[in-house]
Design an enzyme around this catalytic site. Structure first.
Site, PDB file in Angstrom:
ATOM      1  N   ASN A   9     -10.077  -0.143   0.603  1.00 19.64           N
ATOM      2  CA  ASN A   9      -8.612  -0.047   0.531  1.00 19.64           C
ATOM      3  C   ASN A   9      -8.155  -0.579  -0.834  1.00 19.64           C
ATOM      4  O   ASN A   9      -8.235  -1.776  -1.100  1.00 19.64           O
ATOM      5  CB  ASN A   9      -8.015  -0.880   1.675  1.00 19.64           C
ATOM      6  CG  ASN A   9      -6.500  -0.866   1.680  1.00 19.64           C
ATOM      7  OD1 ASN A   9      -5.866  -0.423   0.735  1.00 19.64           O
ATOM      8  ND2 ASN A   9      -5.915  -1.375   2.755  1.00 19.64           N
ATOM      9  N   CYS A  68       0.818  -1.225   0.000  1.00 18.38           N
ATOM     10  CA  CYS A  68       0.000   0.000   0.000  1.00 18.38           C
ATOM     11  C   CYS A  68       0.846   1.268   0.000  1.00 18.38           C
ATOM     12  O   CYS A  68       0.329   2.353  -0.249  1.00 18.38           O
ATOM     13  CB  CYS A  68      -0.944   0.007   1.189  1.00 18.38           C
ATOM     14  SG  CYS A  68      -2.062  -1.378   1.195  1.00 18.38           S
ATOM     15  N   HIS A  81      -3.075   7.117   3.135  1.00 15.95           N
ATOM     16  CA  HIS A  81      -3.517   5.840   2.556  1.00 15.95           C
ATOM     17  C   HIS A  81      -4.911   5.537   3.104  1.00 15.95           C
ATOM     18  O   HIS A  81      -5.164   5.667   4.299  1.00 15.95           O
ATOM     19  CB  HIS A  81      -2.527   4.737   2.941  1.00 15.95           C
ATOM     20  CG  HIS A  81      -3.019   3.366   2.588  1.00 15.95           C
ATOM     21  ND1 HIS A  81      -3.581   3.083   1.366  1.00 15.95           N
ATOM     22  CD2 HIS A  81      -3.057   2.215   3.320  1.00 15.95           C
ATOM     23  CE1 HIS A  81      -3.924   1.798   1.344  1.00 15.95           C
ATOM     24  NE2 HIS A  81      -3.628   1.260   2.509  1.00 15.95           N
TER      25      HIS A  81
END
Ligand code: ACO
Length: 329
Positions: free
Chosen positions: A286, A116, A256
């Site tokens: 996500n 990520c 994020h």
């Protein structure tokens, strides 16, 4: 003579049309919209169609970013795709993106895996390569098809992830816009907390003889949560200190997009109000390496980021990797 100033010249994003809501998910696994939304802030996510590969999504986002920069694909001489869900182990997804863009530009192409945090890692890499003056315009893309690495029977992970892509074009600064700095970190000692375990082979055994369990995400959610808050705070504080910028001077923080409670905790630790953070995870979940460029593009296209603003990007992900970037527009 110092390195030339490099700026983000354009942004773009793409998400598949298929939307999977929490309500729909709760018919597949034992969960509820109430549980998912209150624990994560996520209401729905986009899911790629069968033929919608990571490179297709990446190229769609890239076309928009290139046009936004006022360039054509032929101007690009470097393509980096940050992804943990490449089309294939080889060749790189970046090579497929170059092919989809349809111009034989001979741009250098490679993929980068920092989970990520991949977009921040790719931004740092491209910035350094352009700073050497050996490349002029880079496409930096975060693109993921997380739906292919999620165990759809595991309610502790399948509710979290989604598919999509975001892209930026980097090039010589025009005016005062520029990348001010980046910072990258990793803590390999925590690698086991979040991974997609490889198919296992005993010594001397060839892959074809070995059992082939599906490769899906395993995660220790609570530990990840605690590490994410600590590491993103550190990444934010250290880059601000290094560049002697007060947190209050940041117009927009793009974290994020994993969990709203993680973002809220970071805001409290940095003493920044929630409205200073750009958050769109409610609609995308996500999307791993795609999350920051996807949010960045939306923040720009909705006017949340304006010329002259300073933006702080903060990421964390499997590895554990984490990092930050400061960008002036
Ligand atoms: N629906 C209903 N109940 C659930 C679900 C679900 N989808 N998932 C777990 N539960 C249950 C658990 O079984 C547990 O039940 P029990 O108390 O009877 O054992 C209970 O809910 C609480 O579970 P916890 O895991 O303690 O829940 P928590 O509040 O920690 O939330 C979550 C879990 C959302 C995963 C949180 O820990 C988190 O967000 N962690 C960070 C994860 C993350 O961001 N990962 C991405 C990293 S980025 C990258 O690189 C990919």
């Amino acid at each position: 003579m110092g390195s030339p100033a490099i700026a983000i010249l354009g942004t773009g994003s793409y998400t598949p049309s298929r939307i999977l809501t929490n309500e729909e998910l709760s018919q597949q696994v034992e969960t509820s919209d109430e549980w998912i939304f209150s624990r994560t802030g996520i209401r729905e996510r986009h899911i790629a169609a069968k033929d919608e590969t990571t490179s297709h999504m990446a190229a769609a986002a890239a076309r928009i970013a290139i046009a936004d920069a006022g360039l054509t694909a032929a101007d690009i001489d470097l393509i980096i795709v940050a992804t943990v869900t490449p089309d294939m182990p080889m060749p790189s997804t970046a090579c497929f993106v170059q092919a989809h863009l349809g111009v034989l530009s001979h741009a250098a192409c490679f993929d980068l895996n920092a989970a990520c945090s991949g977009f921040i890692y790719a931004l740092d890499t491209a910035w350094a390569m352009l700073g050497s003056s050996r490349y002029r315009h880079a496409l930096v893309i975060g693109a993921e098809r997380m739906s292919t690495v999620v165990d759809w029977k595991d309610r502790t992970t399948c509710v979290l992830f989604g598919d999509g892509a975001g892209a930026v074009v980097l090039g010589p600064a025009r005016g005062t816009a520029q990348i001010i700095g980046t910072k990258l970190y990793a803590e390999g000692a925590h690698a086991h907390l979040l991974c997609i375990p490889e198919k296992k082979c005993a010594p001397g055994e060839i892959a074809a003889d070995a059992p082939q369990p599906p490769r899906t995400i395993t995660m220790k959610g609570r530990e990840i949560f605690k590490n994410a808050v600590r590491e993103m705070e550190q990444a934010a504080r250290e880059i601000l200190d290094h560049h002697q910028i007060d947190a209050a001077a940041i117009n927009c923080v793009i974290p994020h997009q994993a969990n709203l409670r993680i973002i809220a905790a970071i805001g409290q630790h940095l003493n920044l109000p929630p409205e200073r953070f750009f958050v769109n995870l409610e609609r995308y979940g996500n999307t791993s390496a795609a999350s920051i460029p996807l949010a960045l593009d939306e923040a720009r296209s909705t006017g949340r980021i304006k010329p002259g603003d300073t933006t702080l990007l903060i990421a964390f992900g499997a590895g554990l990797t984490y990092g930050s970037a400061l960008v002036r527009w």
